[in-house]
Design a protein around this motif. Structure first.
Motif, PDB file in Angstrom:
ATOM      1  N   THR A   1      45.990 -20.536   4.455  1.00 23.50           N
ATOM      2  CA  THR A   1      45.102 -21.647   3.490  1.00 23.50           C
ATOM      3  C   THR A   1      45.432 -23.120   4.353  1.00 23.50           C
ATOM      4  OG1 THR A   1      45.150 -20.610   1.583  1.00 23.50           O
ATOM      5  CG2 THR A   1      44.342 -23.114   1.377  1.00 23.50           C
TER       6      THR A   1
ATOM      7  N   ARG B   1      42.841 -26.117   6.052  1.00 23.33           N
ATOM      8  CA  ARG B   1      43.025 -27.433   5.513  1.00 23.33           C
ATOM      9  C   ARG B   1      43.291 -28.327   7.014  1.00 23.33           C
ATOM     10  NH1 ARG B   1      44.089 -28.925   0.659  1.00 23.33           N
ATOM     11  NH2 ARG B   1      45.819 -30.333   1.384  1.00 23.33           N
TER      12      ARG B   1
ATOM     13  N   ARG C   1      35.728 -24.626  -0.620  1.00 25.09           N
ATOM     14  CA  ARG C   1      36.706 -23.684  -1.094  1.00 25.09           C
ATOM     15  C   ARG C   1      36.172 -23.195  -2.215  1.00 25.09           C
ATOM     16  NH1 ARG C   1      43.244 -24.824  -1.677  1.00 25.09           N
ATOM     17  NH2 ARG C   1      43.617 -22.608  -2.639  1.00 25.09           N
TER      18      ARG C   1
ATOM     19  N   LEU D   1      35.921 -21.924   2.666  1.00 23.40           N
ATOM     20  CA  LEU D   1      37.031 -21.008   2.757  1.00 23.40           C
ATOM     21  C   LEU D   1      36.683 -20.097   1.383  1.00 23.40           C
ATOM     22  CD1 LEU D   1      39.756 -19.961   2.978  1.00 23.40           C
ATOM     23  CD2 LEU D   1      40.675 -22.266   1.857  1.00 23.40           C
TER      24      LEU D   1
ATOM     25  N   ASP E   1      38.998 -18.064  -0.710  1.00 22.37           N
ATOM     26  CA  ASP E   1      40.335 -17.792  -0.781  1.00 22.37           C
ATOM     27  C   ASP E   1      40.760 -16.435  -1.550  1.00 22.37           C
ATOM     28  OD1 ASP E   1      42.888 -18.614   0.213  1.00 22.37           O
ATOM     29  OD2 ASP E   1      43.053 -20.350  -1.263  1.00 22.37           O
TER      30      ASP E   1
END
Length: 371
Positions: free
Chosen positions: A102, A106, A121, A169, A171
């Motif tokens: 992650t 970023r 995200r 993203l 996640d």
């Protein structure tokens, strides 16, 4: 007025998509007779690859192979030679927890936009149950909110700007429900997600899609403990460690996701476990982050070598990666630092210049003194 504003934005997005899909023969690539201009690539993207590389290499430690892959992908995006009917790239990061998956995304967002949170995200663990899938694809017709097409997606961050790609993203991908995974098939295939009611469309064609997953983490740990190099060849292992790690990850992915889903992902990278030798560099990275937070107090901390070594030892835990180090730094460094600052009353108002503090070891732990 809200309707007119939404309609205007929709028209602007349509024009942007049409220009992106324009045939390359209609573009003015170069001026005839101008050799200097003829050698210049007419890409609409303007981000600096050197800035991104510096940010990645200064923030992510022990993942050189994965970073090289990311930089190669970003080179293709920067050159603007990808298929305009698909996302700019779809990248899946696999590997253990706390190794920088992650944080890599970023760092890319920070290099492109100056803000690590400048991305859409989606924590897929919030979409683990099937009835929560509507928050991703929108409520179906007949349900509350269906006409508005409300989702948890951030359209501005997905679409980016004309000269900067959007960043998405997903996640902990493996925790998403089956319906969410199926919804992503169209996103990877043609870069478009239409909400269930059909009232709204999200375009991912100007976005780099990142995903992260912890699938295969335990198997990768056993791989790290296995013999390598000459010992591996003597024991009958013909493949190198990176190839075996990739095979483990692919096996886990195909057991969790449909083959057609895995086949639509452009790049699959495997992150390494963080070794003990990477800890000192990680301590330096965490100290940089701490000093950024201390700028508002006009304070800068410098760490003696003994403190760096101590935190490297205390913070090393193969199972938890950098997160174990962050906990150690909070307990052994930030707690006494906060006590020192509160007792001393150090602030920007009490000093003409930055207050420089040195962290050193003592019998009672880590302490601080003025430099």
């Amino acid at each position: 007025m809200p309707f007119m504003t939404d309609r205007l934005h929709a028209l602007q997005r349509e024009e942007h998509l049409k220009s992106a899909l324009a045939d390359e023969n209609t573009r003015d690539i170069s001026h005839k007779g101008d050799k200097k201009r003829a050698s210049f690539l007419n890409s609409r993207f303007s981000f600096d690859m050197d800035v991104i590389e510096r940010e990645l290499r200064s923030s992510i430690i022990g993942q050189d192979s994965a970073l090289e892959e990311v930089l190669d992908i970003l080179q293709v995006v920067r050159a603007d030679i990808g298929d305009p009917r698909k996302p700019l790239a779809s990248i899946l990061f696999c590997g253990p927890t706390g190794v920088g998956k992650t944080e890599t995304v970023r760092a890319v967002a920070r290099a492109l936009y100056g803000d690590a949170d400048a991305m859409c995200r989606i924590d897929m663990n919030t979409l683990a149950q099937e009835h929560y899938a509507a928050s991703f694809t929108g409520a179906p017709p007949g349900y509350v909110g269906s006409k508005e097409g409300t989702t948890i997606l951030d359209q501005e961050k997905i679409e980016g700007t004309f000269n900067l790609p959007g960043i998405v993203l997903f996640d902990e991908l493996e925790k998403a429900s089956k319906d969410v995974v199926l919804a992503l098939l169209n996103v990877f295939d043609n870069g478009i997600l239409t909400v269930a009611s059909g009232e709204r469309t999200f375009s991912f064609r100007n976005a780099i899609i990142f995903m992260s997953s912890n699938l295969g983490a335990r198997e990768l740990m056993s791989l790290e403990d296995a013999p390598s190099g000459l010992l591996a060849r003597l024991s009958g292992q013909k493949k190198d460690r990176r190839t075996r790690a990739h095979d483990i990850v692919m096996k886990e992915l195909l057991e969790r996701f449909p083959p057609e889903f895995v086949n639509r992902i452009d790049h699959i990278d495997t992150f390494n476990w963080l070794g003990r030798e990477t800890m000192p560099d990680l301590v330096d990275v965490e100290l940089q982050h701490l000093n950024r937070r201390l700028r508002k107090h006009n304070v800068n901390v410098i760490m003696e070598k003994s403190v760096r070594t101590f935190l490297s030892e205390e913070g090393y835990d193969k199972r938890f990666g950098a997160r174990g180090l962050r906990r150690a730094m909070r307990r052994h460094l930030e707690f006494p630092l906060a006590t020192f600052l509160l007792q001393l009353g150090v602030s920007a108002e009490t000093s003409d210049g930055p207050v420089r503090l040195a962290a050193y070891r003592s019998d009672s732990g880590i302490e601080f003194r003025h430099i």
